[in-house]
Design an enzyme around this catalytic site. Structure first.
Site, PDB file in Angstrom:
ATOM      1  N   CYS A  16       0.720  -1.221  -0.377  1.00 60.78           N
ATOM      2  CA  CYS A  16      -0.256   0.286   0.007  1.00 60.78           C
ATOM      3  C   CYS A  16       1.277   1.166  -0.149  1.00 60.78           C
ATOM      4  CB  CYS A  16      -1.082  -0.322   1.214  1.00 60.78           C
ATOM      5  SG  CYS A  16      -2.213   1.289   0.777  1.00 60.78           S
ATOM      6  N   HIS A  48      -3.232  -5.525   2.615  1.00 57.31           N
ATOM      7  CA  HIS A  48      -3.326  -5.425   3.813  1.00 57.31           C
ATOM      8  C   HIS A  48      -3.781  -6.613   4.499  1.00 57.31           C
ATOM      9  CE1 HIS A  48      -2.092  -0.939   3.908  1.00 57.31           C
ATOM     10  NE2 HIS A  48      -3.155  -0.893   2.964  1.00 57.31           N
TER      11      HIS A  48
HETATM   12  N1  GLN Z   1      -2.161   6.798   2.139  1.00 62.63           N
HETATM   13  C1  GLN Z   1      -2.361   6.075   1.120  1.00 62.63           C
HETATM   14  C2  GLN Z   1      -3.335   6.572   0.327  1.00 62.63           C
HETATM   15  O1  GLN Z   1      -4.117   6.618   1.301  1.00 62.63           O
HETATM   16  C3  GLN Z   1      -1.760   4.937   1.661  1.00 62.63           C
HETATM   17  C4  GLN Z   1      -3.415   4.081   2.709  1.00 62.63           C
HETATM   18  C5  GLN Z   1      -2.609   2.833   2.804  1.00 62.63           C
HETATM   19  O2  GLN Z   1      -1.296   2.599   3.436  1.00 62.63           O
HETATM   20  N2  GLN Z   1      -2.708   1.852   3.477  1.00 62.63           N
HETATM   21  O3  GLN Z   1      -3.545   6.133  -0.356  1.00 62.63           O
END
Ligand code: GLN
Length: 257
Positions: free
Chosen positions: A109, A210
């Site tokens: 992510c 995740h």
């Molecule tokens: N901050 C990033 C986004 O919102 C990644 C979020 C995350 O790692 N879940 O796209």
């Protein structure tokens, strides 16, 4: 995951050690992404393989040749911005050299978004490490959230499912030199429009999944260990009843049979 004795051992003198370097484990750990490291450790130890974990946080340089697998989890935009600058200024060259010599890089992510050229975010452009040909843009639309499943083909002819959970505001677009990790079976994937999820370039892998990812997809943890250690034979199977149940549950949560 159950505790149990390894059913199979290496001769002590021959047992390889998986050396993992976690990048920014304190800042990039959303949805308990650090759990992926625990899975790698346990699956090595249950088989009598060594496991060594080091970390590299803000301001700490990477030492070339000291890890077989580099790992970075997800994070909020604010933490991501700190890491993006540090990654670009202090770690980019070594990470690129490590990937070029075949080390595995697994990024989830927010970490995945930093593998590309840049992450454009509300008027600011965060630098990426440029390991893969992709760009991420923080779009106006809703966050892409939910259970997700993708089909991947890591070895020719062997199609398998990765199941997990995604929550990202950024939309990632692969450039002509990048290939996705998988095809979206359920969920949003890289940008909610092109049916692609993640990126794979040799041993460099990025994904939005995740969960954490590896407890729900133990088979993938084994693939990472085999690849990082360049094992010629597949790892011996473990008693994965609980892991398979976790995988089945994650698939069903994503709407797969
Ligand atoms: N901050 C990033 C986004 O919102 C990644 C979020 C995350 O790692 N879940 O796209």
């Amino acid at each position: 995951m159950s505790t149990r004795a390894a059913r199979w051992w290496w001769r002590v003198s021959e047992a390889p050690t998986l050396r993992v370097c976690a990048l920014y484990p304190d800042l990039m750990n959303i949805y308990a992404d650090r759990g992926n490291l625990i899975v790698l450790r346990r699956r090595c130890e249950w088989r009598g393989l060594g496991f060594r974990l080091r970390s590299a946080g803000l301001g700490e340089p990477l030492e070339p040749g000291t890890a077989d697998l580099y790992y970075i989890g997800g994070g909020q935009d604010r933490d991501q911005a700190l890491c993006a600058r540090d990654l670009a200024e202090r770690k980019r060259d070594v990470l690129r050299a490590e990937a070029a010599r075949g080390a595995v890089v697994l990024a989830v992510c927010g970490g995945y978004q930093l593998l590309g050229h840049e992450y454009e975010l509300g008027g600011e452009t965060l630098p990426g490490v440029g390991l893969v040909d992709l760009r991420t843009v923080r779009a106006q639309g809703p966050r892409l959230i939910g259970n997700a499943a993708i089909e991947v083909e890591l070895s020719p002819g062997q199609r398998r499912v990765l199941a997990g959970f995604e929550n990202h505001g950024g939309r990632t677009h692969l450039g002509p030199d990048a290939r996705p990790l998988g095809r979206v079976l359920s969920g949003h994937g890289n940008n909610g429009t092109d049916g692609q999820e993640g990126v794979r370039s040799g041993n460099v892998i990025g994904t939005y999944l995740h969960g954490p990812l590896l407890p729900k997809n133990a088979w993938f943890a084994d693939w990472l260990i085999e690849t990082a250690l360049s094992l010629r034979e597949p790892l011996a199977p473990l008693d994965d009843e609980l892991e398979q149940a976790a995988h089945a549950l994650a698939r069903r949560a994503a709407g797969l049979p």
